[in-house]
Scaffold this motif. Structure first.
Motif, short mmCIF file in Angstrom:
data_model
loop_
_atom_site.label_atom_id
_atom_site.label_comp_id
_atom_site.label_asym_id
_atom_site.label_seq_id
_atom_site.Cartn_x
_atom_site.Cartn_y
_atom_site.Cartn_z
N UNK A 82 0.85 -1.19 0.00
CA UNK A 82 0.00 0.00 0.00
C UNK A 82 0.89 1.23 0.00
N UNK A 83 0.90 1.96 -1.10
CA UNK A 83 1.67 3.19 -1.19
C UNK A 83 0.73 4.40 -1.16
N UNK A 84 1.29 5.52 -0.77
CA UNK A 84 0.54 6.79 -0.76
C UNK A 84 -0.83 6.62 -0.09
N UNK A 85 -0.83 6.06 1.11
CA UNK A 85 -2.10 5.79 1.77
C UNK A 85 -2.82 7.09 2.11
N UNK A 86 -4.14 6.98 2.15
CA UNK A 86 -5.01 8.12 2.41
C UNK A 86 -5.89 7.80 3.62
N UNK A 87 -6.44 8.81 4.26
CA UNK A 87 -7.35 8.54 5.38
C UNK A 87 -8.50 7.62 5.00
N UNK A 88 -8.96 7.70 3.77
CA UNK A 88 -10.07 6.84 3.33
C UNK A 88 -9.65 5.38 3.16
N UNK A 89 -8.37 5.09 3.29
CA UNK A 89 -7.92 3.69 3.28
C UNK A 89 -8.06 3.05 4.65
N UNK A 90 -8.44 3.82 5.65
CA UNK A 90 -8.63 3.28 6.99
C UNK A 90 -9.71 2.20 6.98
N UNK A 91 -9.34 1.01 7.44
CA UNK A 91 -10.26 -0.12 7.40
C UNK A 91 -9.60 -1.33 8.03
N UNK A 92 -10.41 -2.34 8.29
CA UNK A 92 -9.88 -3.66 8.60
C UNK A 92 -9.69 -4.37 7.27
N UNK A 93 -8.50 -4.90 7.05
CA UNK A 93 -8.16 -5.57 5.81
C UNK A 93 -8.14 -7.08 6.03
N UNK A 94 -8.82 -7.79 5.15
CA UNK A 94 -8.93 -9.24 5.25
C UNK A 94 -8.35 -9.88 3.99
N UNK A 95 -7.61 -10.98 4.18
CA UNK A 95 -7.26 -11.77 3.01
C UNK A 95 -8.25 -12.93 2.91
N UNK A 96 -8.47 -13.36 1.70
CA UNK A 96 -9.44 -14.40 1.45
C UNK A 96 -9.00 -15.27 0.28
N UNK A 97 -9.44 -16.51 0.29
CA UNK A 97 -9.11 -17.46 -0.77
C UNK A 97 -10.38 -17.87 -1.51
N UNK A 98 -10.23 -18.04 -2.81
CA UNK A 98 -11.35 -18.38 -3.69
C UNK A 98 -11.09 -19.77 -4.26
N UNK A 99 -12.11 -20.63 -4.29
CA UNK A 99 -11.89 -22.01 -4.74
C UNK A 99 -11.82 -22.15 -6.26
N UNK A 100 -11.18 -21.20 -6.90
CA UNK A 100 -10.96 -21.21 -8.34
C UNK A 100 -9.56 -20.68 -8.61
N UNK A 101 -9.04 -20.98 -9.75
CA UNK A 101 -7.69 -20.52 -10.06
C UNK A 101 -7.66 -19.06 -10.50
N UNK A 102 -8.75 -18.60 -11.06
CA UNK A 102 -8.81 -17.22 -11.54
C UNK A 102 -9.51 -16.32 -10.53
N UNK A 103 -9.10 -15.07 -10.50
CA UNK A 103 -9.68 -14.15 -9.54
C UNK A 103 -11.11 -13.82 -9.92
N UNK A 104 -11.86 -13.38 -8.93
CA UNK A 104 -13.22 -12.94 -9.13
C UNK A 104 -13.59 -11.97 -8.04
N UNK A 105 -14.73 -11.34 -8.18
CA UNK A 105 -15.17 -10.38 -7.18
C UNK A 105 -16.02 -11.02 -6.09
N UNK A 106 -16.45 -12.23 -6.32
CA UNK A 106 -17.25 -12.96 -5.33
C UNK A 106 -16.76 -14.41 -5.24
N UNK A 107 -17.36 -15.16 -4.33
CA UNK A 107 -17.06 -16.59 -4.28
C UNK A 107 -15.90 -16.97 -3.41
N UNK A 108 -15.48 -16.10 -2.50
CA UNK A 108 -14.38 -16.42 -1.59
C UNK A 108 -14.92 -17.21 -0.41
N UNK A 109 -14.25 -18.33 -0.09
CA UNK A 109 -14.80 -19.17 0.96
C UNK A 109 -13.93 -19.30 2.20
N UNK A 110 -12.67 -18.93 2.11
CA UNK A 110 -11.78 -18.94 3.28
C UNK A 110 -11.39 -17.51 3.59
#
Length: 121
Positions: A82-110
């Protein structure tokens, strides 16, 4: 299954941070990974995602050009620079895994437990 996020903390506007996520308990190398965030009073949103090999990525418009997602399959790690962070970047950040090889915007299960990033002067 465990996703352990770390690297959050207090930063000033313009600073850089690197979030890390250590994965265990599943086959990391054949899953797409994502970083989500949830700010105060906001819904959770996908910030960045990466496919199984690291070859293709996605970024939300709000972070494009400032954040970089990467992964190390040998170490079972995914990162968010994360470079040049801004106040609007304030948040809890979560990593998640998707049961597919390609990325998507939904479908994360872990999901990991989250790491708090606070950007304030």
């Amino acid at each position: 299954v465990q996703l352990q996020a770390s690297g959050g903390g207090l930063a000033q506007p313009g600073d850089s941070l690197r979030l890390s996520c250590a994965a265990s308990g599943f086959t990391f190398g054949n899953r797409a990974m994502g970083w989500f965030r949830q700010g105060p009073g906001k819904e959770r949103e996908l910030v960045a995602a990466v496919n199984w090999s690291g070859g293709t990525t996605y970024y939300a418009d709000s972070v494009k050009g400032r954040f970089t997602i990467s992964r190390d399959n040998a170490k079972k790690m995914v990162y968010l620079r994360m470079n040049s962070v801004k106040p609007e970047d304030t948040a809890v950040y979560y990593c998640a895994a998707r049961p597919y090889m390609n990325w998507g915007t939904t479908g994360y299960d872990y999901w990991g437990q989250g790491t708090l990033v606070t950007v304030s002067s």
